[in-house]
Design a protein around this motif. Structure first.
Motif, PDB file in Angstrom:
ATOM      1  N   PHE A 130      39.701 -30.264  88.114  1.00 29.83           N
ATOM      2  CA  PHE A 130      40.065 -29.831  89.468  1.00 29.83           C
ATOM      3  C   PHE A 130      38.795 -29.804  90.332  1.00 29.83           C
ATOM      4  N   SER A 131      38.684 -30.747  91.256  1.00 36.78           N
ATOM      5  CA  SER A 131      37.464 -30.926  92.041  1.00 36.78           C
ATOM      6  C   SER A 131      37.466 -30.187  93.368  1.00 36.78           C
ATOM      7  N   SER A 132      38.638 -29.897  93.914  1.00 36.82           N
ATOM      8  CA  SER A 132      38.713 -29.329  95.263  1.00 36.82           C
ATOM      9  C   SER A 132      37.969 -27.997  95.366  1.00 36.82           C
ATOM     10  N   ASN A 133      37.976 -27.221  94.291  1.00 34.81           N
ATOM     11  CA  ASN A 133      37.248 -25.950  94.285  1.00 34.81           C
ATOM     12  C   ASN A 133      35.778 -26.151  94.634  1.00 34.81           C
ATOM     13  N   ASP A 134      35.200 -27.244  94.129  1.00 31.62           N
ATOM     14  CA  ASP A 134      33.783 -27.508  94.351  1.00 31.62           C
ATOM     15  C   ASP A 134      33.495 -27.794  95.818  1.00 31.62           C
ATOM     16  N   TRP A 135      34.276 -28.653  96.412  1.00 30.54           N
ATOM     17  CA  TRP A 135      34.034 -29.003  97.814  1.00 30.54           C
ATOM     18  C   TRP A 135      34.196 -27.789  98.734  1.00 30.54           C
ATOM     19  N   ILE A 136      35.185 -26.972  98.443  1.00 33.40           N
ATOM     20  CA  ILE A 136      35.393 -25.763  99.243  1.00 33.40           C
ATOM     21  C   ILE A 136      34.218 -24.809  99.081  1.00 33.40           C
ATOM     22  N   GLY A 137      33.751 -24.656  97.850  1.00 36.99           N
ATOM     23  CA  GLY A 137      32.617 -23.773  97.601  1.00 36.99           C
ATOM     24  C   GLY A 137      31.355 -24.231  98.289  1.00 36.99           C
ATOM     25  N   HIS A 138      31.110 -25.533  98.312  1.00 32.39           N
ATOM     26  CA  HIS A 138      29.932 -26.069  98.992  1.00 32.39           C
ATOM     27  C   HIS A 138      29.953 -25.733 100.489  1.00 32.39           C
ATOM     28  N   ILE A 139      31.104 -25.844 101.095  1.00 31.57           N
ATOM     29  CA  ILE A 139      31.204 -25.669 102.546  1.00 31.57           C
ATOM     30  C   ILE A 139      31.158 -24.197 102.935  1.00 31.57           C
ATOM     31  N   TYR A 140      31.953 -23.360 102.241  1.00 27.73           N
ATOM     32  CA  TYR A 140      32.149 -21.983 102.687  1.00 27.73           C
ATOM     33  C   TYR A 140      31.353 -20.947 101.891  1.00 27.73           C
ATOM     34  N   GLY A 141      30.940 -21.283 100.681  1.00 25.86           N
ATOM     35  CA  GLY A 141      30.152 -20.356  99.873  1.00 25.86           C
ATOM     36  C   GLY A 141      31.003 -19.416  99.041  1.00 25.86           C
ATOM     37  N   PRO A 142      30.426 -18.856  97.963  1.00 22.43           N
ATOM     38  CA  PRO A 142      31.185 -18.040  97.008  1.00 22.43           C
ATOM     39  C   PRO A 142      31.678 -16.708  97.550  1.00 22.43           C
ATOM     40  N   ASP A 143      31.106 -16.250  98.664  1.00 23.47           N
ATOM     41  CA  ASP A 143      31.517 -14.965  99.227  1.00 23.47           C
ATOM     42  C   ASP A 143      32.522 -15.113 100.365  1.00 23.47           C
ATOM     43  N   SER A 144      33.072 -16.296 100.507  1.00 26.85           N
ATOM     44  CA  SER A 144      33.998 -16.571 101.610  1.00 26.85           C
ATOM     45  C   SER A 144      35.438 -16.243 101.234  1.00 26.85           C
ATOM     46  N   PRO A 145      36.263 -15.917 102.210  1.00 27.85           N
ATOM     47  CA  PRO A 145      37.703 -15.777 101.946  1.00 27.85           C
ATOM     48  C   PRO A 145      38.319 -17.080 101.446  1.00 27.85           C
ATOM     49  N   GLU A 146      37.745 -18.216 101.865  1.00 22.39           N
ATOM     50  CA  GLU A 146      38.286 -19.508 101.432  1.00 22.39           C
ATOM     51  C   GLU A 146      38.164 -19.693  99.923  1.00 22.39           C
ATOM     52  N   VAL A 147      37.023 -19.352  99.365  1.00 22.13           N
ATOM     53  CA  VAL A 147      36.842 -19.494  97.914  1.00 22.13           C
ATOM     54  C   VAL A 147      37.770 -18.546  97.165  1.00 22.13           C
ATOM     55  N   MET A 148      37.892 -17.335  97.632  1.00 17.88           N
ATOM     56  CA  MET A 148      38.808 -16.387  96.996  1.00 17.88           C
ATOM     57  C   MET A 148      40.239 -16.929  97.021  1.00 17.88           C
ATOM     58  N   ASP A 149      40.660 -17.424  98.167  1.00 18.61           N
ATOM     59  CA  ASP A 149      42.015 -17.957  98.292  1.00 18.61           C
ATOM     60  C   ASP A 149      42.219 -19.153  97.370  1.00 18.61           C
ATOM     61  N   MET A 150      41.186 -19.990  97.272  1.00 21.51           N
ATOM     62  CA  MET A 150      41.296 -21.171  96.426  1.00 21.51           C
ATOM     63  C   MET A 150      41.423 -20.784  94.959  1.00 21.51           C
ATOM     64  N   VAL A 151      40.691 -19.789  94.508  1.00 19.54           N
ATOM     65  CA  VAL A 151      40.788 -19.359  93.112  1.00 19.54           C
ATOM     66  C   VAL A 151      42.176 -18.800  92.820  1.00 19.54           C
ATOM     67  N   ILE A 152      42.702 -18.010  93.734  1.00 13.98           N
ATOM     68  CA  ILE A 152      44.041 -17.442  93.546  1.00 13.98           C
ATOM     69  C   ILE A 152      45.087 -18.550  93.521  1.00 13.98           C
ATOM     70  N   ARG A 153      44.948 -19.517  94.410  1.00 14.93           N
ATOM     71  CA  ARG A 153      45.878 -20.644  94.423  1.00 14.93           C
ATOM     72  C   ARG A 153      45.728 -21.499  93.160  1.00 14.93           C
ATOM     73  N   THR A 154      44.519 -21.628  92.676  1.00 12.44           N
ATOM     74  CA  THR A 154      44.297 -22.369  91.424  1.00 12.44           C
ATOM     75  C   THR A 154      45.038 -21.704  90.276  1.00 12.44           C
ATOM     76  N   ASP A 155      45.052 -20.377  90.274  1.00 12.01           N
ATOM     77  CA  ASP A 155      45.793 -19.639  89.255  1.00 12.01           C
ATOM     78  C   ASP A 155      47.271 -20.013  89.290  1.00 12.01           C
ATOM     79  N   ARG A 156      47.834 -20.153  90.491  1.00 16.50           N
ATOM     80  CA  ARG A 156      49.249 -20.550  90.635  1.00 16.50           C
ATOM     81  C   ARG A 156      49.464 -21.969  90.130  1.00 16.50           C
ATOM     82  N   VAL A 157      48.519 -22.856  90.420  1.00 17.46           N
ATOM     83  CA  VAL A 157      48.629 -24.242  89.968  1.00 17.46           C
ATOM     84  C   VAL A 157      48.576 -24.311  88.444  1.00 17.46           C
ATOM     85  N   LEU A 158      47.678 -23.530  87.838  1.00 13.28           N
ATOM     86  CA  LEU A 158      47.602 -23.497  86.380  1.00 13.28           C
ATOM     87  C   LEU A 158      48.905 -22.997  85.771  1.00 13.28           C
TER      88      LEU A 158
END
Length: 547
Positions: free
Chosen positions: A297-325
């Motif tokens: 799953f590569s999308s997590n990486d691109w989002i993290g590069h742009i917004y950083g690990p402390d962003s709401p975007e990264v948090m949302d992406m991890v939660i959504r990744t959990d749903r995808v899994l």
């Protein structure tokens, strides 16, 4: 009669024990490897209360959780990380020192999977193959052992991830190019009909104009930093803050849209759908053989590069990744049975926070950014001041990337200098920049003439024919990156500490706090599926988590 009855009871007990023993040692039908690009371990604890029942929690409830799993090498890049996961070796053995490096014969940088000998199918992008990978993957070993009976398939949005996980002998390796999933002629002569059908289904284009907003209520994301940060860039028209419209900033579908699609959670959703189709059409885990499926799953990486690990975007992406899994695991359970599978989940590297946010939180630290141009300027200035301006070349440096600096041989020849003479000027000049924790010469690394933990990490990222003349390690919280976003590549904890989770056949559930290496993944799985790992394997079998 009593003796006969006793003998019968003993026989039945022995039969039960034999069957239980057989179940315990039975090989899985499918080994499912999942690599979530740029997934730091602390995300799993920070966001755990928002996970569903059978995504990440499948591992936490009924699997093995290694809480202190780390990469041991220095250059924490995507290619290097995936090569470690799949082979159980580091760059000093497998040769994959970074995503790109400088090839002195070609006089240009090369991709870790670049190969003009094998063109892509349905795309005019650069050719791809695993020919730079010098160690066998666990999939290669399975194919060597079982031949055509077993299948190995690898899928990711990134060609580097898909190829370096799949290896040299995979049956199929797919990645995303432009607007479709494809592969190179190294693996296949043409795309299977089902892949063509998926590409032409319109599924990828169906997200045009859709909005990516928080999946939970806004207040939940307050545990993260602010949504509007100065050092975040608007990439592909997504904007700097929620909500993000996935249209590439255009009124119609263009290449910019596909860029935006890949760096949104919708990219992971479609990738999961593609994985389901792979399982169905390749009949993975549904035959009388052990199969391997790699999913990156590569999308997590691109989002993290742009917004950083402390962003709401990264948090949302991890939660959504959990749903995808959870969706993927439900599908695997329906088609194969989770009890017939061994699932491994990890990541290729982590990510540091934006240095500006660190500085705002802690005045005692001095984080910062440097880039290629700054390094070249310092080296050019120091060498020109000592030996005079160049006439035959524009710069004393041929290439700088991923901790490696390659000095320009034409420039050195013009001034009749050896590499070591130039290094004596370069190392002090770079030290004065104040951003490097350590600097090593090529000869130091080649001779093993270094000490300490950082030195050991540098040695694992060094390969004589590919590494540069000078190798650097940044200070903690420093980035080799542009003016916005963040980047990985250094050996600090935020880059090396990643999840290592096992579930299913052959796995003993539990929480394991011992320090382990991500290089342990391949030999551990090899033990489960009874396949020998040949060559110099640097990882070990994690017996503590095996039944």
């Amino acid at each position: 009669m009593i003796k006969l009855r006793g003998a019968l009871i003993l026989f039945l007990l022995l039969l039960v024990v034999f069957r239980l023993s057989s179940c315990a040692t039975q090989k899985p039908k499918l080994v499912l490897f999942i690599s979530i690009d740029q997934l730091r371990y602390d995300y799993l604890t920070r966001f755990s209360k928002y996970f569903g029942d059978n995504g990440f929690n499948l591992f936490f409830k009924d699997g093995a959780n290694f809480t202190n799993a780390q990469f041991k090498h220095s250059v924490t890049k995507t290619s290097a990380g995936h090569a470690v996961i799949s082979t159980g070796t580091h760059a000093n053995v497998n040769g994959v020192i970074a995503n790109r490096w400088y090839d002195r014969q070609q006089k240009s940088s090369v991709s870790s999977v670049g190969d003009d000998s094998f063109s892509l199918i349905a795309s005019d992008r650069d050719g791809r193959s695993p020919h730079y990978l010098l160690a066998a993957t666990i999939g290669d070993e399975l194919k060597k052992s079982k031949g055509e009976k077993s299948k190995v398939v690898s899928i990711s949005y990134k060609s580097t991830s898909a190829i370096l996980m799949g290896g040299k002998d995979a049956d199929a390796v797919y990645w995303f190019v432009d607007s479709l999933f494809t592969t190179s002629k190294y693996y296949l002569d043409e795309l299977p009909n089902w892949v063509k059908d998926f590409n032409s289904s319109g599924r990828i284009k169906s997200y045009f104009g859709k909005t990516w907003d928080r999946i939970l209520s806004d207040s939940v994301y307050n545990i993260q930093g602010p949504d509007d940060v100065e050092f975040v860039e608007d990439v592909a028209g997504l904007g700097r803050t929620f909500p993000h419209t996935v249209d590439g900033g255009k009124s119609s579908i263009t290449e910019s849209y596909f860029h935006a699609f890949r760096i949104s959670p919708f990219g992971s959703e479609v990738l999961e759908e593609f994985v389901e189709q792979v399982i169905v059409h390749e009949e993975l885990g549904q035959r009388d053989a052990v199969d391997i499926l790699w999913v990156g799953f590569s999308s997590n990486d691109w989002i993290g590069h742009i917004y950083g690990p402390d962003s709401p975007e990264v948090m949302d992406m991890v939660i959504r990744t959990d749903r995808v899994l959870e969706k993927l695991f439900d599908f695997v359970d329906e088609k194969i049975g989770l009890n017939q599978c061994t699932i491994v989940l990890t990541s290729d590297h982590g990510i540091p926070a934006l240095p500006e946010l660190i500085a705002n939180k802690n005045n005692d630290t001095s984080p910062g950014r440097i880039n290629r141009a700054m390094v070249i300027e310092v080296i050019d200035g120091a060498l020109s001041e000592k030996f005079g301006l160049l006439a035959s070349a524009e710069s004393w440096v041929s290439y700088v990337s991923a901790s490696n600096i390659y000095l320009n041989r034409i420039a050195l020849q013009e001034k009749s200098l050896s590499v070591s003479e130039a290094e004596q000027i370069v190392i002090p000049a770079l030290s004065d920049m104040g951003c490097f924790q350590a600097l090593y010469t090529h000869s130091q690394l080649e001779n093993g003439d270094i000490e300490g933990e950082l030195g050991e990490k540098a040695l694992l990222s060094f390969f004589p024919g590919r590494s540069g003349d000078v190798f650097f390690q940044l200070k903690e919280n420093w980035l080799f990156h542009g003016p916005t976003g963040t980047n990985h590549g250094s050996p600090w904890k935020y880059n090396v500490h990643v999840p290592l989770l096992f579930y299913g056949s052959g796995i003993k559930p539990g929480v394991y706090e011992e320090a382990v290496s991500i290089a342990d993944v391949a030999p551990t799985v090899a033990q489960i599926i009874k396949v020998a790992m040949s060559g110099e394997v640097q990882g070990r079998v994690l017996d503590v988590a095996l039944k």
